[in-house]
Write a protein that holds these residues in place. Structure first.
Motif, PDB file in Angstrom:
ATOM      1  N   ALA A  26     115.435 -23.192  17.485  1.00 58.62           N
ATOM      2  CA  ALA A  26     114.548 -22.133  16.988  1.00 58.62           C
ATOM      3  C   ALA A  26     115.341 -20.858  16.727  1.00 58.62           C
ATOM      4  CB  ALA A  26     113.420 -21.868  17.982  1.00 58.62           C
ATOM      5  N   PHE A  27     116.197 -20.500  17.670  1.00 61.43           N
ATOM      6  CA  PHE A  27     117.015 -19.301  17.506  1.00 61.43           C
ATOM      7  C   PHE A  27     117.939 -19.431  16.302  1.00 61.43           C
ATOM      8  CE2 PHE A  27     121.221 -17.489  18.060  1.00 61.43           C
ATOM      9  CZ  PHE A  27     120.906 -16.141  18.028  1.00 61.43           C
ATOM     10  N   GLU A  28     118.636 -20.569  16.203  1.00 66.31           N
ATOM     11  CA  GLU A  28     119.594 -20.763  15.118  1.00 66.31           C
ATOM     12  C   GLU A  28     118.908 -20.661  13.763  1.00 66.31           C
ATOM     13  OE1 GLU A  28     121.613 -22.585  11.912  1.00 66.31           O
ATOM     14  OE2 GLU A  28     119.841 -23.490  12.822  1.00 66.31           O
ATOM     15  N   ALA A  29     117.744 -21.283  13.631  1.00 61.60           N
ATOM     16  CA  ALA A  29     117.025 -21.238  12.354  1.00 61.60           C
ATOM     17  C   ALA A  29     116.584 -19.817  12.021  1.00 61.60           C
ATOM     18  CB  ALA A  29     115.816 -22.178  12.396  1.00 61.60           C
ATOM     19  N   ALA A  30     116.062 -19.097  13.007  1.00 62.46           N
ATOM     20  CA  ALA A  30     115.628 -17.718  12.762  1.00 62.46           C
ATOM     21  C   ALA A  30     116.810 -16.830  12.392  1.00 62.46           C
ATOM     22  CB  ALA A  30     114.906 -17.168  13.988  1.00 62.46           C
ATOM     23  N   ALA A  31     117.929 -17.014  13.066  1.00 62.54           N
ATOM     24  CA  ALA A  31     119.113 -16.206  12.765  1.00 62.54           C
ATOM     25  C   ALA A  31     119.648 -16.532  11.372  1.00 62.54           C
ATOM     26  CB  ALA A  31     120.190 -16.449  13.815  1.00 62.54           C
TER      27      ALA A  31
ATOM     28  N   PHE B 127     111.487 -15.286  11.394  1.00 61.81           N
ATOM     29  CA  PHE B 127     110.784 -16.218  12.269  1.00 61.81           C
ATOM     30  C   PHE B 127     109.856 -17.098  11.434  1.00 61.81           C
ATOM     31  CE2 PHE B 127     110.884 -13.649  16.510  1.00 61.81           C
ATOM     32  CZ  PHE B 127     112.263 -13.585  16.440  1.00 61.81           C
ATOM     33  N   THR B 128     109.251 -16.528  10.413  1.00 61.75           N
ATOM     34  CA  THR B 128     108.334 -17.287   9.568  1.00 61.75           C
ATOM     35  C   THR B 128     109.064 -18.388   8.817  1.00 61.75           C
ATOM     36  OG1 THR B 128     106.878 -15.376   9.324  1.00 61.75           O
ATOM     37  CG2 THR B 128     106.659 -17.125   7.678  1.00 61.75           C
ATOM     38  N   ARG B 129     110.192 -18.066   8.195  1.00 64.12           N
ATOM     39  CA  ARG B 129     110.951 -19.089   7.468  1.00 64.12           C
ATOM     40  C   ARG B 129     111.505 -20.142   8.428  1.00 64.12           C
ATOM     41  NH1 ARG B 129     112.527 -14.580   3.939  1.00 64.12           N
ATOM     42  NH2 ARG B 129     114.395 -14.287   5.196  1.00 64.12           N
ATOM     43  N   ALA B 130     111.878 -19.717   9.636  1.00 61.11           N
ATOM     44  CA  ALA B 130     112.344 -20.678  10.638  1.00 61.11           C
ATOM     45  C   ALA B 130     111.219 -21.637  11.015  1.00 61.11           C
ATOM     46  CB  ALA B 130     112.848 -19.950  11.877  1.00 61.11           C
ATOM     47  N   SER B 131     110.020 -21.104  11.167  1.00 59.82           N
ATOM     48  CA  SER B 131     108.889 -21.964  11.518  1.00 59.82           C
ATOM     49  C   SER B 131     108.614 -22.971  10.406  1.00 59.82           C
ATOM     50  CB  SER B 131     107.641 -21.136  11.823  1.00 59.82           C
ATOM     51  OG  SER B 131     107.123 -20.521  10.667  1.00 59.82           O
ATOM     52  N   GLU B 132     108.730 -22.548   9.167  1.00 60.53           N
ATOM     53  CA  GLU B 132     108.527 -23.457   8.041  1.00 60.53           C
ATOM     54  C   GLU B 132     109.615 -24.534   8.004  1.00 60.53           C
ATOM     55  OE1 GLU B 132     108.497 -20.657   4.815  1.00 60.53           O
ATOM     56  OE2 GLU B 132     106.431 -20.032   5.230  1.00 60.53           O
TER      57      GLU B 132
ATOM     58  N   LEU C 194     107.055 -25.907  12.559  1.00 67.17           N
ATOM     59  CA  LEU C 194     106.374 -25.389  13.741  1.00 67.17           C
ATOM     60  C   LEU C 194     105.607 -24.139  13.342  1.00 67.17           C
ATOM     61  CD1 LEU C 194     109.368 -25.639  16.238  1.00 67.17           C
ATOM     62  CD2 LEU C 194     107.367 -27.138  16.180  1.00 67.17           C
ATOM     63  N   SER C 195     104.696 -23.707  14.194  1.00 65.57           N
ATOM     64  CA  SER C 195     103.979 -22.469  13.894  1.00 65.57           C
ATOM     65  C   SER C 195     104.876 -21.272  14.197  1.00 65.57           C
ATOM     66  CB  SER C 195     102.692 -22.382  14.718  1.00 65.57           C
ATOM     67  OG  SER C 195     102.996 -22.180  16.078  1.00 65.57           O
ATOM     68  N   GLN C 196     104.590 -20.169  13.532  1.00 64.38           N
ATOM     69  CA  GLN C 196     105.373 -18.949  13.760  1.00 64.38           C
ATOM     70  C   GLN C 196     105.249 -18.473  15.202  1.00 64.38           C
ATOM     71  OE1 GLN C 196     104.396 -15.524  14.202  1.00 64.38           O
ATOM     72  NE2 GLN C 196     106.533 -14.901  14.216  1.00 64.38           N
ATOM     73  N   PRO C 197     104.050 -18.508  15.813  1.00 63.49           N
ATOM     74  CA  PRO C 197     103.966 -18.113  17.223  1.00 63.49           C
ATOM     75  C   PRO C 197     104.804 -19.004  18.156  1.00 63.49           C
ATOM     76  CG  PRO C 197     101.807 -18.018  16.235  1.00 63.49           C
ATOM     77  CD  PRO C 197     102.711 -18.692  15.234  1.00 63.49           C
TER      78      PRO C 197
ATOM     79  N   ILE D  74     111.924 -18.224  21.176  1.00 63.89           N
ATOM     80  CA  ILE D  74     112.993 -17.230  21.164  1.00 63.89           C
ATOM     81  C   ILE D  74     112.821 -16.253  22.332  1.00 63.89           C
ATOM     82  CG2 ILE D  74     113.973 -15.289  19.859  1.00 63.89           C
ATOM     83  CD1 ILE D  74     113.492 -17.061  17.338  1.00 63.89           C
ATOM     84  N   LYS D  75     111.596 -15.915  22.653  1.00 61.28           N
ATOM     85  CA  LYS D  75     111.337 -15.049  23.804  1.00 61.28           C
ATOM     86  C   LYS D  75     111.807 -15.736  25.087  1.00 61.28           C
ATOM     87  CE  LYS D  75     107.783 -12.564  26.295  1.00 61.28           C
ATOM     88  NZ  LYS D  75     106.380 -12.287  26.483  1.00 61.28           N
ATOM     89  N   LYS D  76     111.515 -17.022  25.252  1.00 60.04           N
ATOM     90  CA  LYS D  76     111.959 -17.765  26.438  1.00 60.04           C
ATOM     91  C   LYS D  76     113.481 -17.803  26.515  1.00 60.04           C
ATOM     92  CE  LYS D  76     107.964 -20.746  27.025  1.00 60.04           C
ATOM     93  NZ  LYS D  76     107.432 -22.116  26.993  1.00 60.04           N
ATOM     94  N   LEU D  77     114.127 -18.016  25.374  1.00 53.24           N
ATOM     95  CA  LEU D  77     115.590 -18.032  25.348  1.00 53.24           C
ATOM     96  C   LEU D  77     116.147 -16.673  25.735  1.00 53.24           C
ATOM     97  CD1 LEU D  77     118.186 -19.608  24.753  1.00 53.24           C
ATOM     98  CD2 LEU D  77     117.942 -18.924  22.344  1.00 53.24           C
TER      99      LEU D  77
END
Length: 73
Positions: free
Chosen positions: A9-14, A19-24, A28-31, A37-40
């Motif tokens: 999740a982190f790698e995709a968002a970075a 976060f939205t494009r990573a979810s797509e 997965l959902s954006q939330p 990422i918050k847990k990480l």
């Protein structure tokens, strides 16, 4: 939750700078991405992203982790 899931999740968002494009990309959902990422961040006790307006930027800790992720993935 397994660490590799959080790292994905982190790698995709970075990589996608969103976060939205990573979810797509991860179907997965954006939330869900935000929660992972918050847990990480909590696990590492480091802020990984800074949000300015609607744009996200890697912090120095985030840049370091992203460099490691590119080697791993």
């Amino acid at each position: 939750m397994p660490s590799y899931v959080l790292l994905r999740a982190f790698e995709a968002a970075a990589r996608l700078e969103s976060f939205t494009r990573a979810s797509e990309a991860l179907h997965l959902s954006q939330p869900t991405i935000s929660t992972q990422i918050k847990k990480l961040s909590e696990t590492l006790d480091s802020t990984l992203f800074e949000q300015i307006g609607k744009k996200i930027y890697l912090t120095p800790a985030g840049q370091s982790l992203y460099s490691s992720c590119t080697e791993i993935f």
